[in-house]
Each structure stands twice: as structure tokens, then as C-alpha cells.
Scaffold this motif. Structure first.
Motif, PDB file in Angstrom:
ATOM      1  N   CYS A  29      56.426   2.050  68.339  1.00 45.97           N
ATOM      2  CA  CYS A  29      55.382   1.250  67.683  1.00 45.97           C
ATOM      3  C   CYS A  29      55.311   1.513  66.185  1.00 45.97           C
ATOM      4  CB  CYS A  29      54.029   1.541  68.328  1.00 45.97           C
ATOM      5  SG  CYS A  29      53.945   1.034  70.054  1.00 45.97           S
ATOM      6  N   ASP A  30      56.129   2.450  65.720  1.00 46.11           N
ATOM      7  CA  ASP A  30      56.157   2.826  64.309  1.00 46.11           C
ATOM      8  C   ASP A  30      54.751   3.185  63.814  1.00 46.11           C
ATOM      9  OD1 ASP A  30      57.386   3.377  61.873  1.00 46.11           O
ATOM     10  OD2 ASP A  30      57.113   1.326  61.140  1.00 46.11           O
ATOM     11  N   LYS A  31      54.067   4.026  64.607  1.00 49.74           N
ATOM     12  CA  LYS A  31      52.713   4.469  64.286  1.00 49.74           C
ATOM     13  C   LYS A  31      52.677   5.992  64.270  1.00 49.74           C
ATOM     14  CE  LYS A  31      51.145   0.380  63.999  1.00 49.74           C
ATOM     15  NZ  LYS A  31      50.960  -0.170  62.677  1.00 49.74           N
ATOM     16  N   PRO A  32      51.881   6.563  63.376  1.00 47.75           N
ATOM     17  CA  PRO A  32      51.866   8.026  63.244  1.00 47.75           C
ATOM     18  C   PRO A  32      51.132   8.754  64.364  1.00 47.75           C
ATOM     19  CG  PRO A  32      50.287   7.046  61.742  1.00 47.75           C
ATOM     20  CD  PRO A  32      51.051   5.905  62.379  1.00 47.75           C
ATOM     21  N   PHE A  63      37.784   5.335  70.461  1.00 43.30           N
ATOM     22  CA  PHE A  63      38.277   3.994  70.764  1.00 43.30           C
ATOM     23  C   PHE A  63      38.262   3.742  72.264  1.00 43.30           C
ATOM     24  CE2 PHE A  63      40.439   4.234  66.573  1.00 43.30           C
ATOM     25  CZ  PHE A  63      39.899   3.087  66.037  1.00 43.30           C
ATOM     26  N   CYS A  64      38.528   4.778  73.035  1.00 41.94           N
ATOM     27  CA  CYS A  64      38.567   4.615  74.494  1.00 41.94           C
ATOM     28  C   CYS A  64      37.243   4.093  75.030  1.00 41.94           C
ATOM     29  CB  CYS A  64      38.925   5.935  75.169  1.00 41.94           C
ATOM     30  SG  CYS A  64      40.603   6.473  74.836  1.00 41.94           S
ATOM     31  N   GLN A  65      36.146   4.609  74.518  1.00 40.71           N
ATOM     32  CA  GLN A  65      34.831   4.156  74.967  1.00 40.71           C
ATOM     33  C   GLN A  65      34.672   2.660  74.713  1.00 40.71           C
ATOM     34  OE1 GLN A  65      32.647   5.862  76.694  1.00 40.71           O
ATOM     35  NE2 GLN A  65      31.212   4.195  76.798  1.00 40.71           N
ATOM     36  N   MET A  74      42.288  -4.595  73.918  1.00 39.64           N
ATOM     37  CA  MET A  74      41.767  -4.197  72.615  1.00 39.64           C
ATOM     38  C   MET A  74      42.931  -3.716  71.760  1.00 39.64           C
ATOM     39  SD  MET A  74      38.984  -1.246  71.806  1.00 39.64           S
ATOM     40  CE  MET A  74      38.788  -0.587  70.181  1.00 39.64           C
ATOM     41  N   ILE A  75      43.141  -4.367  70.626  1.00 43.09           N
ATOM     42  CA  ILE A  75      44.208  -3.985  69.705  1.00 43.09           C
ATOM     43  C   ILE A  75      43.569  -3.563  68.394  1.00 43.09           C
ATOM     44  CG2 ILE A  75      46.216  -4.774  68.401  1.00 43.09           C
ATOM     45  CD1 ILE A  75      46.726  -6.774  70.681  1.00 43.09           C
ATOM     46  N   VAL A  76      43.921  -2.376  67.929  1.00 49.04           N
ATOM     47  CA  VAL A  76      43.427  -1.879  66.649  1.00 49.04           C
ATOM     48  C   VAL A  76      44.635  -1.725  65.737  1.00 49.04           C
ATOM     49  CG1 VAL A  76      42.239   0.000  65.463  1.00 49.04           C
ATOM     50  CG2 VAL A  76      41.520  -0.677  67.766  1.00 49.04           C
ATOM     51  N   CYS A  77      44.732  -2.594  64.756  1.00 50.84           N
ATOM     52  CA  CYS A  77      45.873  -2.560  63.833  1.00 50.84           C
ATOM     53  C   CYS A  77      45.705  -1.502  62.750  1.00 50.84           C
ATOM     54  CB  CYS A  77      46.074  -3.935  63.201  1.00 50.84           C
ATOM     55  SG  CYS A  77      46.534  -5.185  64.410  1.00 50.84           S
ATOM     56  N   ASP A  78      44.479  -1.296  62.290  1.00 50.34           N
ATOM     57  CA  ASP A  78      44.205  -0.323  61.237  1.00 50.34           C
ATOM     58  C   ASP A  78      42.848   0.311  61.528  1.00 50.34           C
ATOM     59  OD1 ASP A  78      43.616   1.120  58.939  1.00 50.34           O
ATOM     60  OD2 ASP A  78      44.266  -0.455  57.571  1.00 50.34           O
ATOM     61  N   ALA A  79      42.869   1.534  62.035  1.00 49.67           N
ATOM     62  CA  ALA A  79      41.624   2.202  62.433  1.00 49.67           C
ATOM     63  C   ALA A  79      40.661   2.369  61.263  1.00 49.67           C
ATOM     64  CB  ALA A  79      41.937   3.565  63.048  1.00 49.67           C
ATOM     65  N   SER A  80      41.184   2.510  60.064  1.00 46.80           N
ATOM     66  CA  SER A  80      40.305   2.700  58.906  1.00 46.80           C
ATOM     67  C   SER A  80      39.533   1.434  58.557  1.00 46.80           C
ATOM     68  CB  SER A  80      41.108   3.176  57.692  1.00 46.80           C
ATOM     69  OG  SER A  80      41.972   2.148  57.234  1.00 46.80           O
ATOM     70  N   GLN A  81      39.987   0.290  59.061  1.00 47.35           N
ATOM     71  CA  GLN A  81      39.336  -0.986  58.765  1.00 47.35           C
ATOM     72  C   GLN A  81      38.642  -1.602  59.976  1.00 47.35           C
ATOM     73  OE1 GLN A  81      39.289  -2.134  55.548  1.00 47.35           O
ATOM     74  NE2 GLN A  81      40.308  -0.195  55.138  1.00 47.35           N
ATOM     75  N   ASP A  82      38.730  -0.965  61.128  1.00 47.52           N
ATOM     76  CA  ASP A  82      38.200  -1.534  62.361  1.00 47.52           C
ATOM     77  C   ASP A  82      36.712  -1.239  62.510  1.00 47.52           C
ATOM     78  OD1 ASP A  82      37.744  -1.231  65.553  1.00 47.52           O
ATOM     79  OD2 ASP A  82      39.255  -2.747  65.096  1.00 47.52           O
ATOM     80  N   ALA A  83      35.937  -2.252  62.868  1.00 51.46           N
ATOM     81  CA  ALA A  83      34.483  -2.103  63.004  1.00 51.46           C
ATOM     82  C   ALA A  83      34.102  -1.091  64.082  1.00 51.46           C
ATOM     83  CB  ALA A  83      33.848  -3.453  63.313  1.00 51.46           C
ATOM     84  N   SER A  84      34.900  -0.969  65.144  1.00 55.07           N
ATOM     85  CA  SER A  84      34.559  -0.037  66.224  1.00 55.07           C
ATOM     86  C   SER A  84      34.784   1.414  65.829  1.00 55.07           C
ATOM     87  CB  SER A  84      35.357  -0.367  67.483  1.00 55.07           C
ATOM     88  OG  SER A  84      36.731  -0.184  67.257  1.00 55.07           O
TER      89      SER A  84
END
Length: 90
Positions: A29-32, A63-65, A74-84
Motif C-alpha cells: 500500500c506504500d504506507k508507513p 480509527f477502529c472504533q 472506511m478509507i482514510v487517505c490522510d489521517a492528519s486530515q481526516d475528521a474522525s
């Protein structure tokens, strides 16, 4: 919850197959960060992880909750910008 409690007692081998899966997910997924987590009533337990050293966090800020309360994917592309993730310190 009984099944979750029994799994929480397990010591997941950090060099075993679950770690291989998490490392592969991160790479593909090329994610850290990639995780296998267990959620109980109060905490989100990060039992197998890559790219993060946090072992647990309050379930209300995970995020799991949010994901288990969704009726759809549920897809989170950028956690720093996600409302949840506003309660989390990214």
C-alpha cells in the motif's frame, strides 16, 4: 468480548507470519504504518504493527472504533486530515 480477551492474552510473535503480513501490507500500500489491532470496550490494542511503537490507545480515539460503527468500508487517505482523527495527535 470473551473472544477478544482470549486473543489479547496471546503474545504475537513479532517475527512471525502476522508480522510478515503487516510488513507486506505496508509495502504493497506504500504506507508507513500497518497494523493488526484488537478492540475491546476501552482500548484499541495494536498487537502487530509496522511503522509505529504505540501498543494501545483509548478505543474512543481509534480509527477502529469509528470503523466498526460504519455500515460501509472506511478509507482514510490522510489521517492528519481526516475528521474522525481529530482526537488523535498526528
Amino acid at each position: 468480548m470473551k473472544a477478544v480477551r482470549s486473543l489479547l492474552a496471546l503474545d504475537f510473535d513479532k517475527k512471525g507470519e502476522f508480522q510478515d503480513i503487516v510488513d507486506l501490507a505496508s509495502k504493497l500500500c506504500d504506507k508507513p504504518v500497518a497494523l493488526i489491532t484488537l478492540l475491546d470496550k476501552t482500548k484499541n490494542w495494536m498487537k502487530v504493527r509496522s511503522g509505529i511503537n504505540i501498543e494501545a490507545m483509548p478505543s474512543k480515539t481509534s480509527f477502529c472504533q469509528h470503523a466498526v460503527q460504519q455500515d460501509s468500508l472506511m478509507i482514510v487517505c490522510d489521517a492528519s486530515q481526516d475528521a474522525s482523527s481529530t482526537a488523535m495527535n498526528w
